[in-house]
Design an enzyme around this catalytic site. Structure first.
Site, mmCIF file in Angstrom:
data_model
loop_
_atom_site.group_PDB
_atom_site.id
_atom_site.type_symbol
_atom_site.label_atom_id
_atom_site.label_comp_id
_atom_site.label_asym_id
_atom_site.label_seq_id
_atom_site.Cartn_x
_atom_site.Cartn_y
_atom_site.Cartn_z
ATOM 1 C CG ASP A 64 36.238 1.857 22.399
ATOM 2 O OD1 ASP A 64 35.410 1.446 22.217
ATOM 3 O OD2 ASP A 64 37.351 1.293 22.531
ATOM 4 C CE LYS A 66 35.482 -2.167 23.723
ATOM 5 N NZ LYS A 66 36.440 -0.901 23.876
ATOM 6 C CG ASP A 69 21.624 -0.543 29.639
ATOM 7 O OD1 ASP A 69 20.219 -0.744 29.953
ATOM 8 O OD2 ASP A 69 22.212 0.224 30.755
#
Length: 232
Positions: A64, A66, A69
């Site tokens: 996890d 997330k 970019d």
């Protein structure tokens, strides 16, 4: 549904400060749990290496992270995560980032999950962050975008699972955090649901952290949640 199939739908969140504690949790849970989530807290305390250990031992891992970019950075990160052998990875459900991740993971077994709206956020939180949509509307918009991008699934609150399922169809994963057993305290989550209700609403996988990890008898707590799930 077989017991093994049911266990694959329960993801225990290893939101603990050290690998040593995580190892203890996994040891106590034994064969009752086959799928674990590793997020920021553990990842930055040696958890990425521990993820490899879990995979090697036959467990499934939901990383996890997330991610969000520029496209190239997301793609290069996903390429290396594919090599880790984990089963699921999250990134924020921004269309360009999702498309870059899907291309980078093409041909692998990695299920990419688009995070729609964090379950700790309500309408005022979104307003404060500069969004014009309420949580439910934004979740549905991002679900449509994730489907269009070719993602493997969605992360959303269980309260939105039914509406999201109508958008993404039967095949995509819908992973729901903010799961609390009947009668449990919601903690810092603002959009929560019981295990049985979440599955009944269309969730494919349930992420449960504190109700299991902080329990005095972790295995019994996990088995109780599996029993709730079996009633869905």
């Amino acid at each position: 549904m077989t017991d093994a199939a049911l266990r694959e739908r329960l993801i225990v969140g290893l939101d603990v400060p050290t690998v040593q504690i995580a190892e203890q949790v996994v040891s106590e849970l034994g064969d009752a749990v086959s799928f674990y989530k590793i997020g920021y807290q553990l990842a930055f305390a040696g958890g990425l290496g521990f993820a490899g250990d879990l995979v090697s031992s036959g467990k499934k891992v939901f990383l996890d992270m997330k991610l969000l970019d520029i496209d190239n950075t997301v793609a290069k990160g996903v390429e290396n995560i594919v090599k880790m052998g984990v089963s699921m990875l999250t990134l924020h459900a921004y269309p360009k980032a999702m498309r870059a991740a899907v291309e980078a993971a093409r041909g692998s077994n990695l299920c990419l999950l688009g995070v729609t709206v964090l379950t700790s956020m309500d309408e005022q939180d979104l307003i404060d962050a500069g969004y014009e949509h309420d949580p439910h509307t934004l979740v549905l918009i991002r679900a449509e975008q994730a489907l269009a991008a070719g993602m493997g699934g969605i992360v959303c609150a269980a309260t939105e699972a039914e509406a999201v399922r109508r958008i993404v169809g039967p095949d995509l994963a819908i992973v729901t955090p903010g799961i609390r057993p009947a009668g449990a305290d919601a903690g810092d989550q603002k959009r929560v649901m019981t295990p049985a209700d979440a599955l009944g609403s269309g969730a494919s996988h349930l992420v449960v952290g504190r109700p299991i990890v902080t329990a005095s008898d972790r295995k019994t707590a996990a088995e109780a949640i599996l029993a709730e799930m079996s009633n869905a």
